[in-house]
Design a protein around this motif. Structure first.
Motif, PDB file in Angstrom:
ATOM      1  N   THR A  61       0.835  -1.207   0.000  1.00  0.00           N
ATOM      2  CA  THR A  61       0.000   0.000   0.000  1.00  0.00           C
ATOM      3  C   THR A  61       0.872   1.260   0.000  1.00  0.00           C
ATOM      4  OG1 THR A  61      -1.574  -1.262   1.308  1.00  0.00           O
ATOM      5  CG2 THR A  61      -1.999   1.076   1.128  1.00  0.00           C
ATOM      6  N   THR A  62       1.928   1.271   0.830  1.00  0.00           N
ATOM      7  CA  THR A  62       2.785   2.461   0.892  1.00  0.00           C
ATOM      8  C   THR A  62       3.455   2.702  -0.461  1.00  0.00           C
ATOM      9  OG1 THR A  62       3.228   1.805   3.168  1.00  0.00           O
ATOM     10  CG2 THR A  62       4.543   3.612   2.306  1.00  0.00           C
ATOM     11  N   ILE A  85       0.986   4.184  -2.694  1.00  0.00           N
ATOM     12  CA  ILE A  85       0.670   5.582  -2.357  1.00  0.00           C
ATOM     13  C   ILE A  85       1.632   6.519  -3.105  1.00  0.00           C
ATOM     14  CG2 ILE A  85       0.763   7.285  -0.469  1.00  0.00           C
ATOM     15  CD1 ILE A  85      -0.381   5.064   1.374  1.00  0.00           C
ATOM     16  N   LEU A 144       0.564   9.596  -5.510  1.00  0.00           N
ATOM     17  CA  LEU A 144       0.999  10.971  -5.262  1.00  0.00           C
ATOM     18  C   LEU A 144       1.685  11.547  -6.503  1.00  0.00           C
ATOM     19  CD1 LEU A 144       2.386  10.668  -1.594  1.00  0.00           C
ATOM     20  CD2 LEU A 144       0.364  11.940  -2.333  1.00  0.00           C
ATOM     21  N   LEU A 149      -6.062  10.403  -3.335  1.00  0.00           N
ATOM     22  CA  LEU A 149      -5.762   9.344  -2.358  1.00  0.00           C
ATOM     23  C   LEU A 149      -7.019   8.630  -1.868  1.00  0.00           C
ATOM     24  CD1 LEU A 149      -2.971  11.021  -0.212  1.00  0.00           C
ATOM     25  CD2 LEU A 149      -2.714   9.191  -1.866  1.00  0.00           C
ATOM     26  N   VAL A 150      -8.149   9.290  -2.010  1.00  0.00           N
ATOM     27  CA  VAL A 150      -9.401   8.689  -1.554  1.00  0.00           C
ATOM     28  C   VAL A 150      -9.698   7.379  -2.315  1.00  0.00           C
ATOM     29  CG1 VAL A 150     -10.925   9.948  -3.136  1.00  0.00           C
ATOM     30  CG2 VAL A 150     -11.763   9.280  -0.887  1.00  0.00           C
ATOM     31  N   SER A 151      -9.096   7.251  -3.498  1.00  0.00           N
ATOM     32  CA  SER A 151      -9.338   6.033  -4.291  1.00  0.00           C
ATOM     33  C   SER A 151      -8.783   4.779  -3.611  1.00  0.00           C
ATOM     34  CB  SER A 151      -8.737   6.182  -5.687  1.00  0.00           C
ATOM     35  OG  SER A 151      -7.367   6.460  -5.584  1.00  0.00           O
ATOM     36  N   ILE A 152      -7.814   4.959  -2.701  1.00  0.00           N
ATOM     37  CA  ILE A 152      -7.243   3.792  -2.001  1.00  0.00           C
ATOM     38  C   ILE A 152      -8.349   3.024  -1.287  1.00  0.00           C
ATOM     39  CG2 ILE A 152      -5.689   3.045  -0.140  1.00  0.00           C
ATOM     40  CD1 ILE A 152      -4.004   5.464  -0.677  1.00  0.00           C
ATOM     41  N   THR A 153      -9.168   3.761  -0.555  1.00  0.00           N
ATOM     42  CA  THR A 153     -10.228   3.099   0.217  1.00  0.00           C
ATOM     43  C   THR A 153     -11.230   2.397  -0.699  1.00  0.00           C
ATOM     44  OG1 THR A 153      -9.994   4.693   1.979  1.00  0.00           O
ATOM     45  CG2 THR A 153     -12.064   3.509   1.910  1.00  0.00           C
ATOM     46  N   THR A 154     -11.592   3.084  -1.784  1.00  0.00           N
ATOM     47  CA  THR A 154     -12.548   2.481  -2.715  1.00  0.00           C
ATOM     48  C   THR A 154     -11.993   1.160  -3.245  1.00  0.00           C
ATOM     49  OG1 THR A 154     -12.905   4.759  -3.377  1.00  0.00           O
ATOM     50  CG2 THR A 154     -14.031   3.077  -4.668  1.00  0.00           C
ATOM     51  N   MET A 193      -9.523  -0.726  -1.864  1.00  0.00           N
ATOM     52  CA  MET A 193      -9.274  -1.729  -0.817  1.00  0.00           C
ATOM     53  C   MET A 193     -10.568  -2.343  -0.285  1.00  0.00           C
ATOM     54  SD  MET A 193      -6.049  -0.206   1.312  1.00  0.00           S
ATOM     55  CE  MET A 193      -5.627  -1.632   2.280  1.00  0.00           C
ATOM     56  N   ALA A 194     -11.564  -1.478  -0.027  1.00  0.00           N
ATOM     57  CA  ALA A 194     -12.803  -2.003   0.572  1.00  0.00           C
ATOM     58  C   ALA A 194     -13.758  -2.561  -0.472  1.00  0.00           C
ATOM     59  CB  ALA A 194     -13.499  -0.908   1.367  1.00  0.00           C
ATOM     60  N   ALA A 230      -6.658  -7.034  -0.280  1.00  0.00           N
ATOM     61  CA  ALA A 230      -7.181  -5.661  -0.378  1.00  0.00           C
ATOM     62  C   ALA A 230      -6.114  -4.718  -0.926  1.00  0.00           C
ATOM     63  CB  ALA A 230      -7.659  -5.190   0.998  1.00  0.00           C
ATOM     64  N   VAL A 264     -15.428  -7.585   4.893  1.00  0.00           N
ATOM     65  CA  VAL A 264     -14.677  -6.326   5.012  1.00  0.00           C
ATOM     66  C   VAL A 264     -14.473  -5.993   6.495  1.00  0.00           C
ATOM     67  CG1 VAL A 264     -14.671  -3.855   4.461  1.00  0.00           C
ATOM     68  CG2 VAL A 264     -15.567  -5.483   2.801  1.00  0.00           C
ATOM     69  N   PHE A 295     -10.590  -5.715   8.273  1.00  0.00           N
ATOM     70  CA  PHE A 295      -9.955  -4.483   8.735  1.00  0.00           C
ATOM     71  C   PHE A 295     -10.006  -4.294  10.246  1.00  0.00           C
ATOM     72  CE2 PHE A 295     -10.519  -3.733   4.266  1.00  0.00           C
ATOM     73  CZ  PHE A 295      -9.303  -3.189   3.922  1.00  0.00           C
ATOM     74  N   CYS A 346       1.518   4.842   6.145  1.00  0.00           N
ATOM     75  CA  CYS A 346       0.538   4.095   5.337  1.00  0.00           C
ATOM     76  C   CYS A 346      -0.853   4.190   5.974  1.00  0.00           C
ATOM     77  CB  CYS A 346       0.987   2.642   5.224  1.00  0.00           C
ATOM     78  SG  CYS A 346      -0.178   1.561   4.427  1.00  0.00           S
ATOM     79  N   SER A 395      -8.065   8.670   3.793  1.00  0.00           N
ATOM     80  CA  SER A 395      -8.846   8.232   2.631  1.00  0.00           C
ATOM     81  C   SER A 395     -10.184   7.615   3.065  1.00  0.00           C
ATOM     82  CB  SER A 395      -8.020   7.210   1.845  1.00  0.00           C
ATOM     83  OG  SER A 395      -8.781   6.579   0.888  1.00  0.00           O
ATOM     84  N   SER A 405     -13.964   8.952   2.327  1.00  0.00           N
ATOM     85  CA  SER A 405     -14.916   8.038   1.664  1.00  0.00           C
ATOM     86  C   SER A 405     -16.187   7.898   2.494  1.00  0.00           C
ATOM     87  CB  SER A 405     -14.301   6.656   1.471  1.00  0.00           C
ATOM     88  OG  SER A 405     -13.182   6.738   0.675  1.00  0.00           O
ATOM     89  N   LEU A 422     -19.017  -0.615   4.438  1.00  0.00           N
ATOM     90  CA  LEU A 422     -17.692  -0.796   3.842  1.00  0.00           C
ATOM     91  C   LEU A 422     -16.588   0.096   4.418  1.00  0.00           C
ATOM     92  CD1 LEU A 422     -18.542  -1.223   0.036  1.00  0.00           C
ATOM     93  CD2 LEU A 422     -18.212  -2.993   1.743  1.00  0.00           C
ATOM     94  N   TYR A 423     -16.925   1.319   4.808  1.00  0.00           N
ATOM     95  CA  TYR A 423     -15.847   2.246   5.190  1.00  0.00           C
ATOM     96  C   TYR A 423     -15.622   2.372   6.695  1.00  0.00           C
ATOM     97  CZ  TYR A 423     -16.434   3.321   0.280  1.00  0.00           C
ATOM     98  OH  TYR A 423     -16.537   3.204  -1.079  1.00  0.00           O
ATOM     99  N   LEU A 449     -12.900   0.123   8.150  1.00  0.00           N
ATOM    100  CA  LEU A 449     -11.538   0.578   7.826  1.00  0.00           C
ATOM    101  C   LEU A 449     -11.093   1.637   8.830  1.00  0.00           C
ATOM    102  CD1 LEU A 449     -12.598  -0.534   4.919  1.00  0.00           C
ATOM    103  CD2 LEU A 449     -10.744   0.834   4.048  1.00  0.00           C
TER     104      LEU A 449
END
Lengths: 428, 166
Positions: A27-28, A31, A35, A41-46, A48-49, A285, B59, B63, B104, B111, B115, B135-136, B139
Motif C-alpha cells: 500500500t505504501t 501511495i 501521489l 488518495l481517496v481512491s485507495i479506500t474504494t 481496498m474495501a 485488499a 470487510v 480491517f 501508510c 482516505s 470516503s 464498507l468504510y 476501515l
C-alpha cells in the motif's frame, strides 16, 4: 515502464525486506504512485474495501480454512492414519506410504499444506519414529506429502486462484484429483526406492474383513469432499455455500458424531480462522491497489510483447513462471505469492493459449512448494519443532523430495491434459 | 501506577472486543451461507441480501482485526534480513517499520474518512444500509485500533517494564 512504477516496485521490495508487513509495503509503495500521478488518495479506500475482498467466491476461502481447522482439531487425523496403515502399511516402505495416503485423504478435508503438517504430521512423525523409521525420513516425507493438501479438493489456494484468474471453482476442484494422485504416486515410488536399502518395518497384509472394517471409522469424514463436489456440480449450491456446508458438516461430525471437540473448541477455531484469514484478506485488499496500477500502466501488454517476442516455447515460459513463483515462495506465503504474481502473468498465459485450469494447479503446486524450501518454509519450521531436529537437518531431509514433485510439475506443463481430462469429460 | 492498571484493563478489553466482533463476522458468514441454501430449497424463497451482507462482513472481519494482528505480530512479513540483525539494529528496523506503517495507515485513514463522509447517503443495493457503515466504517475503526496498538507498543511498553522493575 514509467519511473513511478519502477519506484513502486523498488519501494515495495525495500519495505518488504525491512520487515514492513506485506500489506503495508504494498500500500505504501502504491501511495507513492498515486501521489506522483496526482491520483486522489481517496481512491485507495474504494479499491481496498470494494475490490477483491468483496468477491463472494472468495468467501469460500475462510470457510474452507475453518472446515480444515475443525478436522485438524479432532481425531480425524488419527482415524485416517489408522485406515491408511491397514491398507498400505504392508508395502515396502510401510509407514512412508501410510504417510502419503493419509495426507492425500486428509487433503480431501483440510485444503492446506500447513494443516496437514501441523495436525496429521505430528501423528505421522510420532508413529514412524516409534516404529524405527529415522526422524529425517519421517519428517521429509511428512512435509513433502503435505503439498497435496491444496491440490486435492477442497482447496483454499484454488479459491484464490479462481477469483484472480476468473476460472470455475468446480473445474479446478475436479481437475485437482489426478495431479493429487500423481504427486502421491510419485512420492510412493520414491519411498519404495529409498526403503529398499533401509529395511523398514511393515505391517501384515490386511484380510478382506480387516479391509472392510477399516472403512468404518473414516467413512463419514471421507464423505466431505464428495458432498462438496456433488453439491457444486449438481448445481445445488455455489462454491461459497458448499464451503459453508463443509463447515457445518465437519462441525457436526467432530462435535456430535466423533465427539472430539466441544462447542467451545468450535468457537476457538472460528476465532483463529477469522484472525488468520483477515491477514490474507488484507493483502488481497492492498493487491487491489497494486492491480489498478498495473492495469493503468498496461504492464501485462508490455510483458506479453516481451514474451511473444522472445519466441520461447509456451511450456518453457510456463516453467519460468513456476520458477519465479517457487523463488518467491521461499520467502512468502504461497497464497500471498499467488495474489502478487497472478495479475501480472495471467494475460501471458491466456495469450499462450495454455489451459487455465492446468495452469491453476501448476501455480498452486509451485507456490505451495514454498512450505518445504528454505529459508522460510513454514513446513520446515513445524517439522523441525515436531521432531526436534535442527532446521538444517530438516531442510536436508526434505529437499530431495522436491524432485518427484518437480517432475510432476514438468509433466503437467507438457501434458496439461493430466489436469484437464476430467473437467473436460464432464458436461457444462 | 494508576495509569498502568487502567491500561492493563483497557487494552485487553479493546483487544477482546475486536476479536469478538471478528469471530462473530465469520460465524455470521457461515450462518448466512447455510441459511441461503435452506431458504432456497426448503422455503423456495432465495435470500436476496445474503451475498451483500456476507461480503460486507468480510470487510469488517478483515480491517477490524488489523490492529490486533499488529499487536500479536502475526501480519505476513519477510524476515530474511531481520534475523541477521543485532539487538540495536533490530530496534532501528522496528522504528523504520513503524514509521512506514504509520504513514501508510495515516493516508489510508484519511482516505477512509473522506470516503465515509462522501458516501454517507449512498445505500447498498440490497440492504437499506449506508455504504459508509458497511464498507468504510470498519476501515476507520481498524486503522484507529492499529494506531492505538502501535502507540502503545512504542510509548508505554518501556515505561511499564521500568515501572515493574522499580
Amino acid at each position: 515502464m514509467s519511473f513511478s512504477l519502477i519506484l513502486v516496485i523498488v519501494l515495495f521490495l525495500v519495505f518488504l525486506f525491512l520487515r514492513v508487513p506485506v500489506w503495508a509495503s504494498m500500500t505504501t509503495a502504491c501511495i507513492s504512485y498515486l501521489l506522483i500521478n496526482k491520483i486522489p488518495l481517496v481512491s485507495i479506500t474504494t479499491m481496498m474495501a470494494g475490490g477483491g475482498i468483496t468477491s463472494y467466491v472468495l468467501l469460500a476461502f475462510p470457510l474452507y480454512s475453518l472446515a480444515g481447522n475443525l478436522m485438524n482439531r479432532g481425531s480425524v487425523g488419527k482415524r485416517i492414519f489408522d485406515f491408511s496403515t491397514v491398507n498400505v502399511g504392508w508395502i515396502r516402505g510401510g509407514l512412508g506410504h501410510v504417510n502419503v495416503l493419509a495426507s492425500m485423504l486428509f487433503a480431501g478435508m483440510s485444503g492446506t499444506a500447513i494443516a496437514d503438517i501441523s495436525g496429521l504430521g505430528a501423528i505421522e512423525i510420532k508413529q514412524m519414529t516409534d516404529h524405527g523409521y529415522d526422524s529425517e525420513f519421517s519428517v521429509g516425507i511428512t512435509i513433502a506429502s503435505s503439498v497435496v493438501g491444496p491440490i486435492i479438493p477442497p482447496s483454499t489456494a484454488a479459491i484464490v486462484y479462481c477469483v484472480i484468474a476468473n476460472q470455475s471453482v468446480v473445474d479446478l476442484f475436479i481437475g485437482g484429483f489426478l495431479p493429487g494422485l500423481l504427486i502421491g504416486l510419485s512420492l510412493m515410488v520414491g519411498i519404495y526406492i529409498v526403503s529398499g536399502k533401509k529395511n523398514y518395518e511393515v505391517t501384515k497384509r490386511p484380510t478382506i474383513i480387516q479391509f472392510i472394517k477399516s472403512w468404518g471409522p473414516v467413512l463419514p469424514s471421507l464423505l466431505t469432499p464428495i458432498i462438496i463436489l456433488l453439491g457444486m456440480f449438481g448445481g445445488i449450491f455455489t462454491p461459497t455455500e458448499a464451503a459453508g456446508v463443509a463447515v457445518i458438516y465437519t462441525a457436526l461430525l467432530s462435535i456430535v458424531i466423533y465427539r472430539d471437540i466441544t462447542w467451545k473448541d468450535f468457537l476457538i477455531e472460528i476465532k483463529n480462522t477469522a484472525i488468520f484469514c483477515a491477514g490474507i484478506y488484507l493483502i488481497i485488499a492492498s493487491a487491489s491497489v497494486f492491480s489498478f496500477i498495473l492495469t493503468r500502466e498496461n504492464i501485462s501488454a508490455s510483458l506479453l510483447q516481451a514474451v511473444m517476442g522472445s519466441s520461447l516455447p509456451p511450456q518453457v515460459t510456463i516453467l519460468l513462471i513456476c520458477l519465479v513463483i517457487l523463488f518467491l515462495g521461499c520467502f512468502l506465503d504461497g497464497t500471498t505469492v499467488m495474489i502478487l504474481v497472478l495479475p501480472i502473468v495471467m494475460p501471458i498465459v491466456k495469450a499462450l493459449q495454455f489451459d487455465l485450469i492446468a495452469f491453476g494447479i501448476i501455480v498452486i503446486l509451485s507456490a505451495v512448494m514454498g512450505v518445504m524450501t528454505p529459508p522460510f518454509g513454514l513446513g520446515l519450521f513445524i517439522g523441525s519443532k515436531i521432531t526436534g531436529l535442527s532446521f538444517g537437518k530438516t531442510t536436508k531431509a526434505t529437499v530431495p523430495w522436491l524432485i518427484p514433485i518437480a517432475i510432476c510439475i514438468v509433466l503437467m506443463v507438457y501434458f496439461p491434459q493430466i489436469v484437464s481430462v476430467i473437467p473436460n469429460l464432464l458436461p457444462n | 501506577m494508576k495509569n498502568l492498571e487502567l491500561r492493563k484493563k483497557i487494552v485487553p478489553a479493546v483487544e477482546k472486543s475486536l476479536v469478538a466482533v471478528d469471530t462473530f463476522a465469520l460465524a455470521a458468514i457461515v450462518f448466512i451461507s447455510i441459511y441461503g441454501v435452506v431458504l432456497r430449497y426448503v422455503f423456495k424463497k432465495p435470500l436476496f441480501w445474503g451475498m451483500e451482507l456476507s461480503t460486507s462482513l468480510a470487510v469488517w472481519m478483515t480491517f477490524l482485526i488489523s490492529g490486533v494482528n499488529y499487536k500479536r505480530d502475526i501480519h505476513f512479513t519477510v524476515d530474511i534480513l531481520y534475523g541477521f540483525l543485532n539487538k540495536k539494529l533490530k530496534f532501528i528496523d522496528d522504528v523504520i517499520v513503524a514509521l512506514v506503517t504509520l504513514f501508510c495507515i495515516g493516508v489510508c485513514l484519511y482516505s477512509a474518512i473522506i470516503s465515509f463522509v462522501k458516501n454517507y447517503k449512498i445505500s447498498m443495493a440490497a440492504m437499506e444500509i449506508s455504504v459508509s457503515f458497511t464498507l468504510y466504517l470498519p476501515l476507520i475503526l481498524g486503522y484507529i485500533s492499529y494506531i492505538f496498538f502501535m502507540v502503545l507498543h512504542f510509548v508505554t511498553k518501556d515505561k511499564e517494564v521500568k515501572q515493574e522493575e522499580v
